[in-house]
Write a protein that holds these residues in place. Structure first.
Motif, PDB file in Angstrom:
ATOM      1  N   ILE A 127       0.857  -1.197   0.000  1.00 39.84           N
ATOM      2  CA  ILE A 127       0.000   0.000   0.000  1.00 39.84           C
ATOM      3  C   ILE A 127       0.888   1.241   0.000  1.00 39.84           C
ATOM      4  O   ILE A 127       0.651   2.204  -0.716  1.00 39.84           O
ATOM      5  CB  ILE A 127      -0.946   0.037   1.223  1.00 39.84           C
ATOM      6  N   ILE A 133       2.572   6.477   0.497  1.00 39.04           N
ATOM      7  CA  ILE A 133       2.308   7.015   1.840  1.00 39.04           C
ATOM      8  C   ILE A 133       3.574   7.615   2.452  1.00 39.04           C
ATOM      9  O   ILE A 133       3.570   8.766   2.887  1.00 39.04           O
ATOM     10  CB  ILE A 133       1.673   5.942   2.748  1.00 39.04           C
ATOM     11  N   SER A 134       4.663   6.863   2.486  1.00 41.32           N
ATOM     12  CA  SER A 134       5.897   7.417   3.063  1.00 41.32           C
ATOM     13  C   SER A 134       6.367   8.637   2.282  1.00 41.32           C
ATOM     14  O   SER A 134       6.812   9.631   2.866  1.00 41.32           O
ATOM     15  CB  SER A 134       7.021   6.370   3.093  1.00 41.32           C
ATOM     16  N   ASN A 137       4.039  11.520   3.042  1.00 41.75           N
ATOM     17  CA  ASN A 137       4.313  11.908   4.437  1.00 41.75           C
ATOM     18  C   ASN A 137       5.545  12.819   4.488  1.00 41.75           C
ATOM     19  O   ASN A 137       5.537  13.863   5.149  1.00 41.75           O
ATOM     20  CB  ASN A 137       4.541  10.639   5.265  1.00 41.75           C
TER      21      ASN A 137
ATOM     22  N   VAL B 123      -6.570   2.042   5.677  1.00 45.39           N
ATOM     23  CA  VAL B 123      -5.890   0.831   6.148  1.00 45.39           C
ATOM     24  C   VAL B 123      -4.374   1.012   6.057  1.00 45.39           C
ATOM     25  O   VAL B 123      -3.638   0.627   6.975  1.00 45.39           O
ATOM     26  CB  VAL B 123      -6.358  -0.407   5.350  1.00 45.39           C
ATOM     27  N   GLY B 124      -3.915   1.631   4.981  1.00 44.08           N
ATOM     28  CA  GLY B 124      -2.482   1.894   4.831  1.00 44.08           C
ATOM     29  C   GLY B 124      -1.951   2.779   5.951  1.00 44.08           C
ATOM     30  O   GLY B 124      -0.882   2.513   6.519  1.00 44.08           O
ATOM     31  N   LEU B 125      -2.700   3.826   6.295  1.00 44.07           N
ATOM     32  CA  LEU B 125      -2.276   4.710   7.389  1.00 44.07           C
ATOM     33  C   LEU B 125      -2.287   3.961   8.720  1.00 44.07           C
ATOM     34  O   LEU B 125      -1.374   4.118   9.534  1.00 44.07           O
ATOM     35  CB  LEU B 125      -3.190   5.944   7.461  1.00 44.07           C
ATOM     36  N   ILE B 127      -1.904   0.648   9.214  1.00 42.53           N
ATOM     37  CA  ILE B 127      -0.749  -0.266   9.247  1.00 42.53           C
ATOM     38  C   ILE B 127       0.525   0.537   9.482  1.00 42.53           C
ATOM     39  O   ILE B 127       1.391   0.156  10.275  1.00 42.53           O
ATOM     40  CB  ILE B 127      -0.618  -1.092   7.939  1.00 42.53           C
ATOM     41  N   ASP B 128       0.627   1.662   8.802  1.00 42.30           N
ATOM     42  CA  ASP B 128       1.842   2.469   8.933  1.00 42.30           C
ATOM     43  C   ASP B 128       2.055   2.905  10.378  1.00 42.30           C
ATOM     44  O   ASP B 128       3.164   2.785  10.918  1.00 42.30           O
ATOM     45  CB  ASP B 128       1.744   3.684   7.996  1.00 42.30           C
ATOM     46  N   ARG B 131       2.530  -0.397  12.662  1.00 38.75           N
ATOM     47  CA  ARG B 131       3.748  -1.127  12.337  1.00 38.75           C
ATOM     48  C   ARG B 131       4.927  -0.186  12.092  1.00 38.75           C
ATOM     49  O   ARG B 131       6.009  -0.630  11.736  1.00 38.75           O
ATOM     50  CB  ARG B 131       3.518  -2.053  11.137  1.00 38.75           C
ATOM     51  N   ILE B 133       5.842   1.946   9.768  1.00 42.04           N
ATOM     52  CA  ILE B 133       6.517   1.797   8.481  1.00 42.04           C
ATOM     53  C   ILE B 133       7.238   3.085   8.076  1.00 42.04           C
ATOM     54  O   ILE B 133       8.432   3.053   7.779  1.00 42.04           O
ATOM     55  CB  ILE B 133       5.532   1.322   7.388  1.00 42.04           C
ATOM     56  N   SER B 134       6.557   4.220   8.095  1.00 43.60           N
ATOM     57  CA  SER B 134       7.239   5.472   7.717  1.00 43.60           C
ATOM     58  C   SER B 134       8.387   5.775   8.676  1.00 43.60           C
ATOM     59  O   SER B 134       9.454   6.227   8.263  1.00 43.60           O
ATOM     60  CB  SER B 134       6.259   6.651   7.718  1.00 43.60           C
ATOM     61  N   VAL B 293       3.307   9.970  13.988  1.00 39.52           N
ATOM     62  CA  VAL B 293       2.247  10.575  13.191  1.00 39.52           C
ATOM     63  C   VAL B 293       2.623  10.457  11.714  1.00 39.52           C
ATOM     64  O   VAL B 293       3.736  10.787  11.331  1.00 39.52           O
ATOM     65  CB  VAL B 293       2.067  12.060  13.579  1.00 39.52           C
ATOM     66  N   VAL B 294       1.681   9.956  10.919  1.00 34.16           N
ATOM     67  CA  VAL B 294       1.882   9.821   9.478  1.00 34.16           C
ATOM     68  C   VAL B 294       0.874  10.726   8.781  1.00 34.16           C
ATOM     69  O   VAL B 294      -0.320  10.661   9.080  1.00 34.16           O
ATOM     70  CB  VAL B 294       1.685   8.367   9.020  1.00 34.16           C
TER      71      VAL B 294
END
Lengths: 334, 334
Positions: A127, A133-134, A137, B123-125, B127-128, B131, B133-134, B293-294
């Motif tokens: 995703i 997203i990253s 962001n 959902v992506g936000l 999970i991010d 988890r 991710i960013s 925060v993303v």
């Protein structure tokens, strides 16, 4: 003179550790201790490993290893009484399985406890890469939204994307379920052998290159074996093509990393979400600067919940072994 | 003298634009044109808007607006012949719906075309944030994995998390499906009214505060109305608590942003994934520095695929209106 309590501890059976397990650092050694065994830590000795083992480990029956602890015939020769290896990893590529089998050494792995977390991470990386997203962001956090205007359109919809899963084991199946049922993607797969189509409805490709040619994203979920090493090579990357995305939650060496980096830099594939690398923790520096690449530090398995479950399983396997009870998660060769 | 071709264009019915629609910038105006109408662009005139409309728009029957174009009685008074408003947004909070109804002005929205993309982004936000991710991507890209060691454990598993969805419309239902079926979360919801439990099995909470008290993450998917403005206020954030996460893909003003920022800064909630803000494109600067925060720049709807679908729908609705055919996506007040 040792106190009775110390003497009691000294009489406990020993569990050998060769390297400091990452789980001890990440989650805390205290979660892995038990009143039924004690740790013998080779990594705390200043002796060379072979001298330490010869002097201290000839009677050791249990070994606890992480993914980073390579165990081959050389080590096993120094541990003549070894009967069980408990791993904190789900993958067993660090172990010489044939040697273990020949010597009657049983193996208990982390089994299925990481599968959901790794699948979540794979979907999260997918995703992130498709929906940027990253990258967006970073755009917002750098203040560009207010100064440069709307983020350029480049996101891709998940629905309808053709997902090729390499390795349809426990993790791959969970990735497939999330993406097909949850997000409306279509799933195909490559695996050592075709699954029973009554149980696994997804189309099977014998050849990874052909799977890549029919996929918008390849998600790597296989174990690392001689067959899967560099399974994603120059030809597979070319077949995936300019619009294609790679997600790797397997092992770095499943991909020809140098070739993948070249493809990413030169725009021959569209992006990548990578949790694993060929030479961890070293990450190719070209990847650091690419906006279409999302990197995580081999952390797909690392949630508080999975670490708690790991500790329960490691301690449980070792206590079961010393009590002559069935292991909780014994690896069965197939 | 006008050429026959120019004269033909000049005879086309006009579609009024008050502000430059973001979709023209992001996706390209050429995708929204048609041989059956022409645009009248108020934003290209140097006249004050009311003077421009009085001079040029008294016979205009169709108006195309984006989410940013606020349309109230004042504008409508200047457009006595207006019969249809086509929006590029799914939300209609920019329009005075009661005034439109009173004047018999029909509305065609972007309907359901964004729902899957917005749900994917939610959902992506989530999970991010859970988890990290960013955050771990930043850690790796800054070179810290090799120099500082493993990323600290802080990720949370998705499985078993209690998700509270505020607004169980088309987007909320798709978020629920992804998280409950795909990831093994459990879903509850708050909505204007309880859904038919035969069709919607999730537990209903009348009160957002009570939903928050029983949730690990709140996902905001509602429209912005007087009832939902600041629905997530100080009390709701306190009920969500230190381990709780907010994901907002609705509208910024559904949350008391100042209070949320304070809770994030002071650790009174655990994290947030935000696609929308109260004063876009201005984002509170405290959020820029928070690792938990993303942020995405109101881009949940922005995929190439949804923009193509939007263009098809906008042009289709306007062509249908001028041909006296049924609108493709007429908004029905309920």
């Amino acid at each position: 003179m040792a106190s009775p309590a110390t003497a009691a501890v000294e009489n406990l059976p020993q569990v050998l550790l060769l390297l400091h397990p990452a789980a001890f650092t990440i989650f805390g050694e205290e979660h892995f201790t038990s009143p039924k065994f004690r740790f013998l830590k080779a990594y705390e000795s200043s002796l060379p490993l072979d001298e330490f083992l010869a002097a201290n480990a000839r009677s050791v029956r249990a070994l606890l290893v992480s993914a980073a602890t390579v165990v081959g015939a050389g080590i096993l020769d120094l541990l003549p009484e070894l009967r069980v290896i408990v791993t904190t990893s789900a993958g067993l590529d660090q172990l010489d399985l044939a040697e273990c089998r020949r010597r009657g050494i049983r193996i208990a792995s982390a089994g299925d406890i990481y599968s959901a977390d790794v699948a979540d991470c794979a979907v999260g990386l997918l995703i992130d890469v498709l929906r940027k997203i990253s990258a967006s962001n970073r755009y917002v956090k750098n203040g560009f939204w207010a100064t440069k205007g709307d983020y350029p359109l480049g996101s891709k919809q998940l629905r309808g994307k053709r997902i090729g899963i390499v390795g349809l084991g426990r993790i791959g199946l969970q990735v497939a379920k999330r993406l097909q049922q949850g997000f409306g993607c279509t799933v195909s797969y490559n695996s050592r052998k075709k699954k029973n189509p009554d149980q696994v409805p997804y189309p099977f490709y014998q050849d990874v290159r052909e799977l890549a040619a029919n996929s918008d994203a390849l998600i790597l979920c296989c174990g690392l074996t001689e067959q899967t090493r560099h399974a994603v090579d120059k030809e597979v990357l070319a077949a995936l093509g300019k619009a294609g995305v790679i997600v790797n939650v397997a092992r770095g060496a499943v991909v020809d990393e140098k070739e993948m980096v070249r493809c990413l830099v030169e725009g021959e594939i569209a992006g990548a979400g990578l949790d694993v690398f060929e030479d961890e923790p070293v990450v190719p520096k070209e990847l650091m600067e690419l906006d279409n690449v999302v990197l995580s530090p081999h952390s797909a398995v690392l949630t508080r919940e999975s670490m708690m479950e790991l500790a329960r399983l490691v301690v449980g396997n070792l206590e079961a072994f010393f009590s002559n009870e069935p292991l909780l998660s014994e690896y069965e060769d197939d």
